[in-house]
Design a protein around this motif. Structure first.
Motif, short mmCIF file in Angstrom:
data_model
loop_
_atom_site.label_atom_id
_atom_site.label_comp_id
_atom_site.label_asym_id
_atom_site.label_seq_id
_atom_site.Cartn_x
_atom_site.Cartn_y
_atom_site.Cartn_z
N ASN A 11 0.85 -1.18 0.00
CA ASN A 11 0.00 0.00 0.00
C ASN A 11 0.90 1.24 0.00
OD1 ASN A 11 0.84 0.49 2.71
ND2 ASN A 11 -0.76 -0.88 3.45
N ASP A 12 0.30 2.41 0.04
CA ASP A 12 1.10 3.64 -0.02
C ASP A 12 2.12 3.73 1.11
OD1 ASP A 12 -0.22 4.44 -2.30
OD2 ASP A 12 -1.58 5.82 -1.27
N GLN A 13 1.73 3.31 2.32
CA GLN A 13 2.66 3.39 3.44
C GLN A 13 3.80 2.40 3.28
OE1 GLN A 13 2.65 5.87 5.98
NE2 GLN A 13 4.72 5.04 5.93
N ALA A 14 3.52 1.23 2.73
CA ALA A 14 4.59 0.26 2.48
C ALA A 14 5.60 0.83 1.49
CB ALA A 14 4.01 -1.05 1.95
N VAL A 15 5.12 1.54 0.49
CA VAL A 15 6.02 2.19 -0.47
C VAL A 15 6.86 3.24 0.23
CG1 VAL A 15 6.11 3.65 -2.54
CG2 VAL A 15 4.56 1.67 -2.47
N GLN A 16 6.23 4.02 1.12
CA GLN A 16 6.98 5.03 1.87
C GLN A 16 8.02 4.38 2.79
OE1 GLN A 16 3.42 8.17 2.40
NE2 GLN A 16 5.23 8.60 3.60
N ASP A 17 7.69 3.26 3.41
CA ASP A 17 8.66 2.58 4.26
C ASP A 17 9.82 2.02 3.43
OD1 ASP A 17 7.51 3.13 6.73
OD2 ASP A 17 6.21 1.36 6.65
N ALA A 18 9.51 1.54 2.24
CA ALA A 18 10.58 1.08 1.34
C ALA A 18 11.47 2.27 0.95
CB ALA A 18 9.99 0.43 0.10
N ALA A 19 10.85 3.40 0.67
CA ALA A 19 11.63 4.61 0.34
C ALA A 19 12.46 5.04 1.55
CB ALA A 19 10.71 5.73 -0.11
N ALA A 20 11.90 4.89 2.74
CA ALA A 20 12.61 5.31 3.96
C ALA A 20 13.89 4.50 4.16
CB ALA A 20 11.69 5.18 5.18
N ILE A 21 13.82 3.19 3.95
CA ILE A 21 15.03 2.38 4.14
C ILE A 21 16.05 2.70 3.06
CG2 ILE A 21 14.33 0.28 2.92
CD1 ILE A 21 16.04 0.29 6.33
N GLU A 22 15.59 3.03 1.85
CA GLU A 22 16.52 3.44 0.79
C GLU A 22 17.15 4.79 1.12
OE1 GLU A 22 17.83 1.93 -1.81
OE2 GLU A 22 16.70 0.11 -1.36
N LEU A 23 16.37 5.71 1.68
CA LEU A 23 16.93 7.00 2.08
C LEU A 23 17.95 6.83 3.20
CD1 LEU A 23 13.74 9.27 2.00
CD2 LEU A 23 15.78 9.48 0.54
N LEU A 24 17.65 5.95 4.14
CA LEU A 24 18.63 5.68 5.20
C LEU A 24 19.93 5.17 4.58
CD1 LEU A 24 19.59 5.36 8.11
CD2 LEU A 24 18.56 3.07 8.08
N HIS A 25 19.82 4.22 3.66
CA HIS A 25 21.01 3.69 3.00
C HIS A 25 21.78 4.79 2.28
CE1 HIS A 25 23.07 1.37 -0.33
NE2 HIS A 25 23.67 0.99 0.77
N THR A 26 21.06 5.66 1.59
CA THR A 26 21.71 6.77 0.88
C THR A 26 22.44 7.69 1.86
OG1 THR A 26 20.09 6.69 -0.90
CG2 THR A 26 21.29 8.76 -0.63
N ASP A 65 16.99 12.23 8.19
CA ASP A 65 15.80 12.81 8.81
C ASP A 65 14.56 12.57 7.95
OD1 ASP A 65 17.40 13.71 10.89
OD2 ASP A 65 17.50 15.78 10.15
N ALA A 66 14.72 12.69 6.63
CA ALA A 66 13.60 12.44 5.72
C ALA A 66 13.15 10.98 5.81
CB ALA A 66 13.99 12.80 4.29
N ALA A 67 14.11 10.07 5.94
CA ALA A 67 13.77 8.65 6.07
C ALA A 67 12.90 8.43 7.30
CB ALA A 67 15.04 7.81 6.15
N ILE A 68 13.30 9.00 8.39
CA ILE A 68 12.54 8.82 9.63
C ILE A 68 11.18 9.50 9.53
CG2 ILE A 68 12.51 9.40 12.09
CD1 ILE A 68 15.62 8.98 11.95
N ARG A 69 11.14 10.67 8.91
CA ARG A 69 9.89 11.42 8.80
C ARG A 69 8.84 10.68 7.98
NH1 ARG A 69 11.40 15.59 6.05
NH2 ARG A 69 10.28 15.12 4.19
N ILE A 70 9.25 10.01 6.90
CA ILE A 70 8.25 9.36 6.04
C ILE A 70 7.94 7.93 6.47
CG2 ILE A 70 8.86 10.81 4.08
CD1 ILE A 70 10.13 8.28 2.80
N SER A 71 8.71 7.39 7.40
CA SER A 71 8.46 6.00 7.81
C SER A 71 7.22 5.92 8.68
CB SER A 71 9.68 5.43 8.54
OG SER A 71 9.90 6.10 9.75
N SER A 72 6.59 4.76 8.63
CA SER A 72 5.39 4.54 9.44
C SER A 72 5.78 4.29 10.89
CB SER A 72 4.62 3.33 8.90
OG SER A 72 5.38 2.15 9.13
#
Length: 184
Positions: A11-26, A65-72
């Motif tokens: 769902n949309d939040q799962a996509v955001q959590d996937a983006a969050a882990i990628e942002l953390l990695h970046t 910070d963006a990763a944490i902000r968008i994570s569920s």
């Protein structure tokens, strides 16, 4: 992350959590480039090469910070723990630079923390979305396997740095030896 999930769980939040882990990695890569004095990553100049280390440090922090902000809520703790673990691994690696030798156990531990814990977080995030069905079969075993894949990735990355294959890695090479980093 997507490949570990059933399509019904995405769902949309799962996509955001996937983006969050990628942002953390970046963010960890940005900080790693500062520490290693790297000038190239993914075939382009690093942020610290384009600007300076102060700007790169702040950008890395903002990306985290963006990763944490968008994570569920369900995944913020996992992302924070992965961040802490990566930072511990990087700290241990940096401290080890002053040592003449590093035993295999310490080297494996550094690799597990620097790379493995992000891979483990991906499995745990995917598992957290399996609400209506059984949890991932053997999620803990899969988490350990993910860490082993990360260690393999780290070993290959270290080898590519050593043998100087910039067309393969598309990043600065030879930095482990230059920076006295103990690698696999």
């Amino acid at each position: 992350l997507y490949q570990l999930m059933d399509r019904d769980d995405v769902n949309d939040q799962a996509v955001q959590d996937a983006a969050a882990i990628e942002l953390l990695h970046t963010s960890t890569l940005i900080h790693d480039d500062i520490i290693d004095h790297a000038t190239r990553r993914r075939g382009v100049p690093t942020i610290s090469a384009l600007f300076d280390t102060d700007i790169a440090l702040l950008v890395g922090n903002l990306v985290k910070d963006a990763a944490i902000r968008i994570s569920s809520r369900r995944c913020t703790k996992l992302i924070n723990q992965a961040s802490v673990d990566v930072n511990l691994g990087q700290l241990w690696e940096t401290q080890a630079r002053s040592q003449p030798y590093l035993n295999l156990g310490d080297s494996l531990c550094i690799g597990l923390y620097k790379a493995g814990r992000i891979f483990r977080a991906v499995v745990k995030i995917a598992d957290s979305y399996r609400q209506t069905k059984e949890r991932l079969d053997g999620a803990e075993s899969l988490s350990v396997a993910a860490e082993l894949v990360a260690l393999t990735y780290q070993a290959v990355d270290d080898w590519l740095d050593e043998v100087n294959v910039p067309n393969q890695t598309k990043k600065s090479s030879g930095l482990d030896a230059t920076n006295n980093v103990h690698s696999f």
